[in-house]
Design an enzyme around this catalytic site. Sequence first.
Site: not given
Length: 428
Positions: A56, A59-60, A90, A150, A177, A230, A276, A303
């Site tokens: 999890h 890396l954006r 995401n 997620d 999630h 998570h 979160n 995360d």
Amino acid sequence: MSKILIRGANVLGGEAQDVLIDGATVAAVGTGLSDEGARVIEAQGQILLPGLVDLHTHLREPGREDSETVLTGTRAAASGGYTAVFAMANTFPVADTAGVVEQVYRLGKESGYCDVQPIGAVTVGLEGKKLAELGAMHDSAAGVTVFSDDGKCVDDAVIMRRALEYVKAFGGVVAQHAQEPRLTEGAQMNEGVVSAELGLGGWPAVAEESVIARDVLLAEHVGSRVHICHLSTAGSVEIVRWAKSRGIDVTAEVTPHHLLLTDEMVRSYNPVYKVNPPLRTERDVLALREALADGTIDIVATDHAPHPHEDKDCEWAAAAMGMVGLETALSVVQQTMVETGLLDWAQVADRMSFAPARIGRAQGHGRPVSAGEPANLTLVDPAYRGVVDPAGFASRSRNTPYEGRELPGRVTHTFLRGRATVVDGKLA
């Protein structure tokens, strides 16, 4: 590739042994090994683990390269002892097509610091309305096996059921999630005594627990695999424990920060503690530790959620949720689980390498430290004590909750298929 002889390391925390790496493979494990052409690493007192695997990671890239890139994120991963990470979907655009997951996969190949396995979105655009191209992503060059929205919950029970049915065909897993959106509207922190005293919108435990209860029953009904991202409450632990006792194919993860920090930290109003799911109570933290120790919770996952300075250096309500975690995860696990006697190092190897690799089907990772296996390895100095200074992070972002805190342990070396990515605590 050159030969490397690791001398005198405690393999999985056991007896001191020598490990000879030849090219990309572990050539021999034993005592008194020698090889005249090998570079020698004196590792007395250090723990040798299989390379860590994070199921999890955010890396954006693509889209939020101001927070992190695949290159900087994998450098951070190597620094933390990881040889493989699973990159969440995401991004911008969302990783909901074969084209996007292949882009992330190839960026990981180019970085060279660790293997990157993309996670595919469950629904188109993470909007929860229509299934994404699950089969196409699985059949792509990226070979996606894990699917998750997620950051958002797949809250529609019909969509969740269809996703579980779809991935069953090729042995995939849906990573949920767990957050009932209607119960968390405007929520800012854990609902409880502290939220009431601070006047911040509460995030009730039941918002997580109700979704987990529904999804383990759906997984049982469909006969498919579900993974809980998570997990953060004592009640969630009990639901997963019950589900496993029924033989339901459910796995679960806990983050390092949920093993150490509580909602009391929010009294500072420092947005670095905004995450979160939110930080919970001391009772929850202790329940999570016990569940990780007894195997109810299968793995530790970071995360890792990098954010640029401006998204955290603001008032609490406006701040982004998330913490970086790749470079501190093993130290937090050492402090909360090893030094408390709840886990030994062999069990750490299971929770942070063997089990996550097995859940995500990460080929060549989470393998025993023995002759003939891939040389994906991590050396840790457990006696080290150091104060966390984010200025030295390899990650592009600095939003760590541990700044100024002393943590134990340090990754001294990381090897990806026999090639050193970290040497003497520094990136190679």
